[in-house]
Design a protein around this motif. Structure first.
Motif, mmCIF file in Angstrom:
data_model
loop_
_atom_site.group_PDB
_atom_site.id
_atom_site.type_symbol
_atom_site.label_atom_id
_atom_site.label_comp_id
_atom_site.label_asym_id
_atom_site.label_seq_id
_atom_site.Cartn_x
_atom_site.Cartn_y
_atom_site.Cartn_z
ATOM 1 N N ALA A 325 0.832 -1.202 0.000
ATOM 2 C CA ALA A 325 0.000 0.000 0.000
ATOM 3 C C ALA A 325 0.866 1.251 0.000
ATOM 4 C CB ALA A 325 -0.916 -0.004 1.232
ATOM 5 N N ARG A 326 0.268 2.347 -0.436
ATOM 6 C CA ARG A 326 0.941 3.652 -0.411
ATOM 7 C C ARG A 326 0.526 4.465 0.818
ATOM 8 N NH1 ARG A 326 -0.733 3.035 -5.649
ATOM 9 N NH2 ARG A 326 -2.524 4.389 -5.259
ATOM 10 N N THR A 327 -0.725 4.313 1.224
ATOM 11 C CA THR A 327 -1.216 5.021 2.411
ATOM 12 C C THR A 327 -2.134 4.091 3.198
ATOM 13 O OG1 THR A 327 -3.120 5.932 1.213
ATOM 14 C CG2 THR A 327 -1.116 7.295 1.312
ATOM 15 N N ALA A 328 -2.304 4.441 4.463
ATOM 16 C CA ALA A 328 -3.207 3.687 5.338
ATOM 17 C C ALA A 328 -3.802 4.642 6.362
ATOM 18 C CB ALA A 328 -2.479 2.525 6.029
ATOM 19 N N SER A 329 -4.864 4.209 6.982
ATOM 20 C CA SER A 329 -5.521 5.041 7.991
ATOM 21 C C SER A 329 -6.075 4.163 9.100
ATOM 22 C CB SER A 329 -6.651 5.881 7.374
ATOM 23 O OG SER A 329 -7.685 5.036 6.879
ATOM 24 N N VAL A 330 -6.120 4.746 10.298
ATOM 25 C CA VAL A 330 -6.681 4.079 11.475
ATOM 26 C C VAL A 330 -7.688 5.023 12.099
ATOM 27 C CG1 VAL A 330 -6.224 3.080 13.733
ATOM 28 C CG2 VAL A 330 -4.571 2.755 11.893
ATOM 29 N N GLU A 331 -8.917 4.547 12.278
ATOM 30 C CA GLU A 331 -9.967 5.344 12.912
ATOM 31 C C GLU A 331 -10.511 4.579 14.115
ATOM 32 O OE1 GLU A 331 -12.971 7.000 10.368
ATOM 33 O OE2 GLU A 331 -11.671 6.790 8.600
ATOM 34 N N VAL A 332 -10.672 5.300 15.208
ATOM 35 C CA VAL A 332 -11.192 4.710 16.442
ATOM 36 C C VAL A 332 -12.276 5.629 16.972
ATOM 37 C CG1 VAL A 332 -10.648 3.842 18.743
ATOM 38 C CG2 VAL A 332 -8.922 3.732 16.942
ATOM 39 N N TRP A 333 -13.441 5.077 17.269
ATOM 40 C CA TRP A 333 -14.518 5.892 17.822
ATOM 41 C C TRP A 333 -15.444 5.004 18.648
ATOM 42 C CZ3 TRP A 333 -14.460 3.929 12.989
ATOM 43 C CH2 TRP A 333 -15.612 3.302 12.508
ATOM 44 N N ARG A 334 -16.282 5.677 19.422
ATOM 45 C CA ARG A 334 -17.256 4.974 20.254
ATOM 46 C C ARG A 334 -18.648 5.178 19.686
ATOM 47 N NH1 ARG A 334 -18.767 5.879 26.744
ATOM 48 N NH2 ARG A 334 -20.480 4.377 26.769
ATOM 49 N N ALA A 335 -19.405 4.075 19.561
ATOM 50 C CA ALA A 335 -20.797 4.129 19.126
ATOM 51 C C ALA A 335 -21.652 3.440 20.181
ATOM 52 C CB ALA A 335 -20.963 3.457 17.763
ATOM 53 N N ARG A 336 -22.312 4.234 21.012
ATOM 54 C CA ARG A 336 -23.116 3.739 22.125
ATOM 55 C C ARG A 336 -22.273 2.879 23.063
ATOM 56 N NH1 ARG A 336 -28.978 2.299 19.271
ATOM 57 N NH2 ARG A 336 -29.339 4.394 18.417
ATOM 58 N N ASP A 337 -22.566 1.583 23.135
ATOM 59 C CA ASP A 337 -21.826 0.725 24.068
ATOM 60 C C ASP A 337 -20.795 -0.127 23.351
ATOM 61 O OD1 ASP A 337 -23.649 -0.775 22.707
ATOM 62 O OD2 ASP A 337 -24.234 -2.034 24.415
#
Length: 396
Positions: A325-337
């Motif tokens: 890959a050339r780029t990557a991303s990491v996303e972390v979030w909370r959705a209710r419980d």
């Protein structure tokens, strides 16, 4: 003129060959009738048992023996339910599976065993079954007994209707809950996965210590021992300086390996600064540029936080090794419980969660805590991996 054969036989003194006597009803109808007639004594016994158990244990709850007595009554109700299921299988042909036994293992304490018995849904449903059976048992007994003498031509139809109600009651109150049984099986499997994962981690740590830091510390001790002997002999030459310098290098390498091992167990940045900083740290070591976005109102429980960190770390290692890959991303979030983690890259795709032990191990680790692991990686990319974990508040 010859006599008929029957007349000739009678003239010989022989008896007529009559067909054997048969019951008017088939066997399954007699089984249903027998079950309905047995309902009354079974219902009386069950009702007396329920009333005695509930009333006596309810009165004695003011003392220390009330709750243990109720727990024993619930365990006894399980045995009554077992007898009723056996009777339904034998006479009504109802195939009812036996519920999972209570895990009253010797290792748990008396309080845990008491609480496990008191909250047993199988025992409570059996008590309810025995409680509502008395009026039904009286009704079925009287109806079938009267029908045997008055309504015998239509008794098979009456018995079938009443027996169908019995079948519905057995299935509704005495059958194990499919969802509960499935959940118990999942938890037992997850417990095995957790034990296996912990054992594998311990073996890895032991191997890394034995092959890395321990070997270097042994070399360090030997080098310092030789240098000490030369110093005691008064030969403080260049060889001693070289030995000390080599020992100094071994110390630095051993410390670096111990730091790497500790980072693999639980990184200090995760404990001190949380998931956002820890993920940024592990992303900086990836060979592909990684954008990290963390939107968390608070820190989750330490165990959930650690699983999320190691999941991202393993996925970023896979990106470095295999994705192109050339780029990557990491996303972390909370959705209710739930805590959601999504790792995306624009590589060649084709990642198979069943193709190697790495992703399969991640899926098992998440499943052990009631999480989910979903891989979307068509050939040609992009690859999107989503991990979902239960959110639990952090307790210091």
């Amino acid at each position: 003129m010859t006599a008929p054969a029957s007349v000739a036989d009678r003239a010989d003194g022989s008896d007529d060959r009559l067909p054997p006597a048969r019951f008017a009803y088939p066997a399954h109808t007699w089984k249903e009738i027998g079950h309905l007639l047995l309902n009354l004594p079974a219902a009386v016994f069950g009702f007396v048992y329920v009333m005695a158990a509930v009333v006596v244990s309810g009165v004695l709850t003011l003392t220390v023996i009330g709750l243990p007595l109720l727990a024993a009554a619930l365990l006894g109700a399980r045995q009554l339910g077992k007898l009723e299921r056996a009777r339904a299988r034998a006479l009504l042909g109802v195939r009812v599976e036996e519920p999972t036994p209570l895990p009253l293992v010797r290792g748990s304490g008396p309080v845990q065993r008491l609480w496990l018995a008191l909250k047993d849904p199988v025992g409570w449903r059996t008590l309810l079954y025995d409680l509502v059976r008395l009026p039904w048992g009286i009704l079925t007994f009287c109806t079938v007994l009267v029908s045997l003498f008055v309504l015998w031509p239509v008794l098979p139809f009456v018995a079938r209707g009443l027996a169908n109600v019995d079948r519905a009651m057995v299935r509704g109150l005495l059958s194990p809950s499919d969802e509960l049984e499935r959940r118990i099986a999942e938890l037992e499997s997850d417990r095995g996965v957790v034990v296996d994962t912990a054992a594998a981690d311990l073996r890895r740590i032991e191997r890394d210590l034995h092959d890395g830091a321990q070997a270097r510390l042994v070399n360090l001790a030997m080098g310092l021992g030789l240098a000490k002997e030369k110093l005691l002999e008064g030969r403080a030459d260049d060889d001693v300086a070289a030995m000390v310098d080599e020992a100094h290098g071994e110390v630095k390498l051993a410390l670096q390996e111990l730091r790497d091992l500790a980072r693999g167990i639980h990184p200090a940045v995760l404990t001190d600064r949380g998931l956002d900083a820890a993920l940024s740290s592990v992303a900086s070591r990836c060979t592909v540029p990684v954008k990290v976005t963390a939107d968390l109102p608070a820190r989750p429980a330490a165990a959930i936080e650690g699983i999320a960190y190691f999941t991202v770390s393993e996925l970023l290692q896979n990106i470095s090794k295999h994705s192109r890959a050339r780029t990557a991303s990491v996303e972390v979030w909370r959705a209710r419980d739930r805590l959601l983690v999504q790792v995306r890259d624009d590589g060649r795709g084709g990642a198979d969660p069943d193709g190697g032990s790495g992703m399969r191990g991640l899926a098992e680790r998440l499943g052990a805590v009631d999480g989910l692991f979903v891989v979307d990686s068509p050939p040609g990319g992009p690859t999107v991996v989503t991990a979902e974990l239960p959110w639990r508040d952090r307790t210091e």
